[in-house]
Design a protein around this motif. Sequence first.
Motif, PDB file in Angstrom:
ATOM      1  N   CYS A  46      43.107  23.440  17.578  1.00 58.61           N
ATOM      2  CA  CYS A  46      43.326  23.473  19.158  1.00 58.61           C
ATOM      3  C   CYS A  46      42.739  24.683  19.407  1.00 58.61           C
ATOM      4  CB  CYS A  46      44.979  23.524  19.433  1.00 58.61           C
ATOM      5  SG  CYS A  46      45.496  23.793  21.160  1.00 58.61           S
ATOM      6  N   ASP A  47      41.813  24.643  20.499  1.00 59.58           N
ATOM      7  CA  ASP A  47      40.955  25.806  20.901  1.00 59.58           C
ATOM      8  C   ASP A  47      41.621  26.547  22.070  1.00 59.58           C
ATOM      9  OD1 ASP A  47      38.965  27.690  21.098  1.00 59.58           O
ATOM     10  OD2 ASP A  47      37.490  26.248  21.968  1.00 59.58           O
ATOM     11  N   THR A  48      42.332  27.621  21.827  1.00 58.67           N
ATOM     12  CA  THR A  48      42.852  28.195  22.938  1.00 58.67           C
ATOM     13  C   THR A  48      42.001  29.620  23.250  1.00 58.67           C
ATOM     14  OG1 THR A  48      44.539  29.596  21.526  1.00 58.67           O
ATOM     15  CG2 THR A  48      45.252  27.518  22.534  1.00 58.67           C
ATOM     16  N   ARG A  49      40.923  29.833  22.720  1.00 57.24           N
ATOM     17  CA  ARG A  49      40.023  30.942  23.130  1.00 57.24           C
ATOM     18  C   ARG A  49      39.464  30.982  24.399  1.00 57.24           C
ATOM     19  NH1 ARG A  49      35.950  29.787  18.304  1.00 57.24           N
ATOM     20  NH2 ARG A  49      36.044  27.828  19.438  1.00 57.24           N
ATOM     21  N   ILE A  50      39.331  32.095  25.195  1.00 53.43           N
ATOM     22  CA  ILE A  50      38.977  32.284  26.508  1.00 53.43           C
ATOM     23  C   ILE A  50      37.494  32.027  26.472  1.00 53.43           C
ATOM     24  CG2 ILE A  50      38.623  33.662  28.532  1.00 53.43           C
ATOM     25  CD1 ILE A  50      41.684  32.928  27.672  1.00 53.43           C
ATOM     26  N   HIS A  51      37.031  30.884  27.295  1.00 54.77           N
ATOM     27  CA  HIS A  51      35.741  30.485  27.211  1.00 54.77           C
ATOM     28  C   HIS A  51      34.879  31.314  28.466  1.00 54.77           C
ATOM     29  CE1 HIS A  51      37.413  26.496  25.414  1.00 54.77           C
ATOM     30  NE2 HIS A  51      37.096  27.431  24.684  1.00 54.77           N
ATOM     31  N   VAL A  52      35.631  31.666  29.597  1.00 56.46           N
ATOM     32  CA  VAL A  52      34.926  32.305  30.519  1.00 56.46           C
ATOM     33  C   VAL A  52      36.204  33.001  31.466  1.00 56.46           C
ATOM     34  CG1 VAL A  52      35.104  30.434  32.006  1.00 56.46           C
ATOM     35  CG2 VAL A  52      33.430  31.977  32.696  1.00 56.46           C
ATOM     36  N   CYS A  53      35.674  34.235  31.787  1.00 59.43           N
ATOM     37  CA  CYS A  53      36.611  35.139  32.455  1.00 59.43           C
ATOM     38  C   CYS A  53      35.952  35.390  33.867  1.00 59.43           C
ATOM     39  CB  CYS A  53      36.762  36.623  31.813  1.00 59.43           C
ATOM     40  SG  CYS A  53      37.632  37.590  32.833  1.00 59.43           S
ATOM     41  N   ILE A  54      36.688  34.921  34.670  1.00 54.64           N
ATOM     42  CA  ILE A  54      36.169  35.117  36.001  1.00 54.64           C
ATOM     43  C   ILE A  54      36.742  36.254  37.066  1.00 54.64           C
ATOM     44  CG2 ILE A  54      35.797  34.159  38.689  1.00 54.64           C
ATOM     45  CD1 ILE A  54      35.953  31.344  37.261  1.00 54.64           C
ATOM     46  N   TYR A  55      35.926  37.407  36.927  1.00 53.55           N
ATOM     47  CA  TYR A  55      36.357  38.572  37.255  1.00 53.55           C
ATOM     48  C   TYR A  55      36.247  38.782  39.102  1.00 53.55           C
ATOM     49  CZ  TYR A  55      37.605  43.559  37.252  1.00 53.55           C
ATOM     50  OH  TYR A  55      38.322  44.881  37.534  1.00 53.55           O
ATOM     51  N   PHE A  56      37.456  39.098  39.877  1.00 56.70           N
ATOM     52  CA  PHE A  56      37.291  39.035  41.091  1.00 56.70           C
ATOM     53  C   PHE A  56      37.191  40.543  41.489  1.00 56.70           C
ATOM     54  CE2 PHE A  56      38.949  34.903  40.321  1.00 56.70           C
ATOM     55  CZ  PHE A  56      38.787  34.290  41.349  1.00 56.70           C
ATOM     56  N   LEU A  57      36.094  40.707  42.448  1.00 54.53           N
ATOM     57  CA  LEU A  57      36.004  42.157  43.067  1.00 54.53           C
ATOM     58  C   LEU A  57      36.330  41.954  44.352  1.00 54.53           C
ATOM     59  CD1 LEU A  57      32.271  42.415  41.559  1.00 54.53           C
ATOM     60  CD2 LEU A  57      34.524  43.447  40.456  1.00 54.53           C
ATOM     61  N   ALA A  58      37.130  43.360  45.079  1.00 56.34           N
ATOM     62  CA  ALA A  58      37.318  43.269  46.163  1.00 56.34           C
ATOM     63  C   ALA A  58      36.142  43.588  47.022  1.00 56.34           C
ATOM     64  CB  ALA A  58      38.280  44.468  46.483  1.00 56.34           C
ATOM     65  N   PRO A  59      36.312  42.832  48.279  1.00 49.99           N
ATOM     66  CA  PRO A  59      35.046  42.872  49.267  1.00 49.99           C
ATOM     67  C   PRO A  59      34.988  44.163  49.974  1.00 49.99           C
ATOM     68  CG  PRO A  59      36.873  41.498  50.152  1.00 49.99           C
ATOM     69  CD  PRO A  59      37.352  41.824  48.875  1.00 49.99           C
ATOM     70  N   THR A  60      34.750  45.417  49.361  1.00 47.70           N
ATOM     71  CA  THR A  60      34.975  46.465  49.954  1.00 47.70           C
ATOM     72  C   THR A  60      33.475  46.678  50.583  1.00 47.70           C
ATOM     73  OG1 THR A  60      34.175  47.669  47.910  1.00 47.70           O
ATOM     74  CG2 THR A  60      36.619  47.330  48.329  1.00 47.70           C
ATOM     75  N   GLY A  61      32.628  46.203  49.928  1.00 48.63           N
ATOM     76  CA  GLY A  61      31.313  46.575  50.665  1.00 48.63           C
ATOM     77  C   GLY A  61      30.477  47.795  50.081  1.00 48.63           C
ATOM     78  N   THR A  74      45.781  41.787  43.008  1.00 49.87           N
ATOM     79  CA  THR A  74      46.581  40.875  43.638  1.00 49.87           C
ATOM     80  C   THR A  74      46.151  40.825  45.207  1.00 49.87           C
ATOM     81  OG1 THR A  74      48.686  41.428  42.364  1.00 49.87           O
ATOM     82  CG2 THR A  74      49.044  40.290  44.349  1.00 49.87           C
ATOM     83  N   GLY A  75      46.106  39.546  45.756  1.00 57.76           N
ATOM     84  CA  GLY A  75      45.698  39.310  47.034  1.00 57.76           C
ATOM     85  C   GLY A  75      44.390  38.977  47.171  1.00 57.76           C
ATOM     86  N   LEU A  76      43.443  38.642  45.964  1.00 59.44           N
ATOM     87  CA  LEU A  76      42.349  38.214  46.092  1.00 59.44           C
ATOM     88  C   LEU A  76      42.216  36.819  46.342  1.00 59.44           C
ATOM     89  CD1 LEU A  76      40.330  41.110  43.885  1.00 59.44           C
ATOM     90  CD2 LEU A  76      40.685  40.985  46.590  1.00 59.44           C
ATOM     91  N   GLY A  77      43.016  35.913  46.242  1.00 60.74           N
ATOM     92  CA  GLY A  77      43.076  34.551  46.380  1.00 60.74           C
ATOM     93  C   GLY A  77      42.683  33.997  44.898  1.00 60.74           C
ATOM     94  N   LYS A  78      42.966  34.419  43.983  1.00 59.97           N
ATOM     95  CA  LYS A  78      42.487  33.905  42.746  1.00 59.97           C
ATOM     96  C   LYS A  78      43.021  32.348  42.351  1.00 59.97           C
ATOM     97  CE  LYS A  78      44.288  37.165  40.162  1.00 59.97           C
ATOM     98  NZ  LYS A  78      44.762  38.043  41.171  1.00 59.97           N
ATOM     99  N   SER A  79      44.527  32.008  42.676  1.00 63.96           N
ATOM    100  CA  SER A  79      44.823  30.853  42.574  1.00 63.96           C
ATOM    101  C   SER A  79      44.292  29.879  43.506  1.00 63.96           C
ATOM    102  CB  SER A  79      46.302  31.027  42.779  1.00 63.96           C
ATOM    103  OG  SER A  79      47.146  31.712  41.788  1.00 63.96           O
ATOM    104  N   THR A  80      44.027  30.411  44.755  1.00 64.36           N
ATOM    105  CA  THR A  80      43.367  29.533  45.646  1.00 64.36           C
ATOM    106  C   THR A  80      42.231  29.185  45.322  1.00 64.36           C
ATOM    107  OG1 THR A  80      44.742  30.691  47.653  1.00 64.36           O
ATOM    108  CG2 THR A  80      42.902  29.281  48.303  1.00 64.36           C
ATOM    109  N   PHE A  81      41.597  29.976  44.840  1.00 63.52           N
ATOM    110  CA  PHE A  81      39.842  29.739  44.354  1.00 63.52           C
ATOM    111  C   PHE A  81      39.871  28.808  43.368  1.00 63.52           C
ATOM    112  CE2 PHE A  81      36.607  30.605  41.262  1.00 63.52           C
ATOM    113  CZ  PHE A  81      35.614  30.437  41.833  1.00 63.52           C
ATOM    114  N   MET A  82      40.977  28.775  42.267  1.00 65.68           N
ATOM    115  CA  MET A  82      41.072  27.866  41.335  1.00 65.68           C
ATOM    116  C   MET A  82      41.229  26.314  41.844  1.00 65.68           C
ATOM    117  SD  MET A  82      40.144  29.554  38.842  1.00 65.68           S
ATOM    118  CE  MET A  82      40.106  28.210  37.642  1.00 65.68           C
ATOM    119  N   ASN A  83      41.913  26.281  42.836  1.00 66.80           N
ATOM    120  CA  ASN A  83      42.264  25.111  43.392  1.00 66.80           C
ATOM    121  C   ASN A  83      41.281  24.570  44.115  1.00 66.80           C
ATOM    122  OD1 ASN A  83      44.914  25.441  42.561  1.00 66.80           O
ATOM    123  ND2 ASN A  83      45.674  26.307  44.388  1.00 66.80           N
TER     124      ASN A  83
END
Length: 408
Positions: A156-171, A61-70
């Motif tokens: 009706c295809d509801t299978r996940i085609h791609v998973c975008i995995y967000f990594l925290a910018p820890t460096g 939470t807090g990595l901006g997933k929704s904002t990125f999709m928009n």
Amino acid sequence: MPLEHALQLRGRNPDLGPWKTAPARQMTLNREFGMDALPRQLYNKAKKTPFPLNIMVVGETGLGKSTFMNTLFQADLKDTTELKVPQDTKTVEITPVSYELEEDGVTLKLCVVDTPGFGDRVNRAADLEPILAYIDAQYNAYHEAEKSKAFRAAICDTRIHVCIYFLAPTGHRLKELDIAALRVLSSKVNVIPVIAKADGLTAQEKATFKKAISEDLEINEITTYPTSFENDIEGLEELKQHIPFTVIGSTDLVQVKDKMVRGREYRWGSVEVENPLHCDFIYLRELLMAHCLHDLVQLTHHHHYHTHRSGLLCGPDRPASLLICDEEYDTFMEDAKTNVFQDMTSREEAMRQQFVQRVRDTEQTLKKREEALQQKREVLMKELEDQRRQIEIAEREFQSMQLQTSVR
């Protein structure tokens, strides 16, 4: 008449046997036939059918997933679910939200599957279970639809085609949770790891973090898209060099040099989302939308779904002998072809060796016969020479006797 025609053409074409068709022959058209319209017809038909794309976003939470999709789809993809405090969530919730986007007559049925609550608690051992259960449930639903009597109806295809995995910018390097999650998710779906909130890292920190992530992915044998599918995806060398992608999400417009662009404005300056010097957002968007949108769907069906389907078919009550008719049939046929080819090659080599040996034996026999004939010839020539000498001696004695008789 047909019999006469058949007799006239007898012997011109080989007998193809039953269940076979004659090979196609190249012909030249005398005038325009209209076959060039077929690709256009397929294009128009495909354009009328909405294209499905199901994206799952996983990250803390807090990595901006929704904002990125928009930002990615340049639309306000609002989530109707109520926001909850991370501490109040007892488990990871799966919230699929469907949208319908249209551009130039092409309709995209987009489904964004968010996973709020992932990695928000101290005990993260069970965070992956709801996610994996949802992925398997969509595979099972598609499998049940394939077995339905209405097999001609569109599924009706509801299978996940791609998973975008967000990594925290820890460096730094990948976390244990990220390694465990990526290892399991990559075996079920196409995973694209991205570094979120890249504006919090310097250029040097981005390069170092990317190198560390790539090393961790290789050490832990984690398959990611498209790096691990180079045989299926070609011609993307320029995009692959930016993997893992660094992204920045923003729906606000900022003014940069008399131009309004998407980005974030800080006291020290502005960060542009579509500026390649600031992040890799444009490369990720080009990979998803311009090159691999169709390949993601195809790879999900032919690789991940078929792997899941094979697991269902290989249940505990299913005999192993029946698997030849399933996914292992191609492998079985390839092995059979290889074995037959090797057997034919060995037989051919054995026949060649046998032929060479027979030739050698025949040459030896002929050589011995030639030597025997040569020896016999020499013996006969010697006998002939002895007989010639005896005749010469006899002639000389006869002439001597005649001379003595004439003298008397």
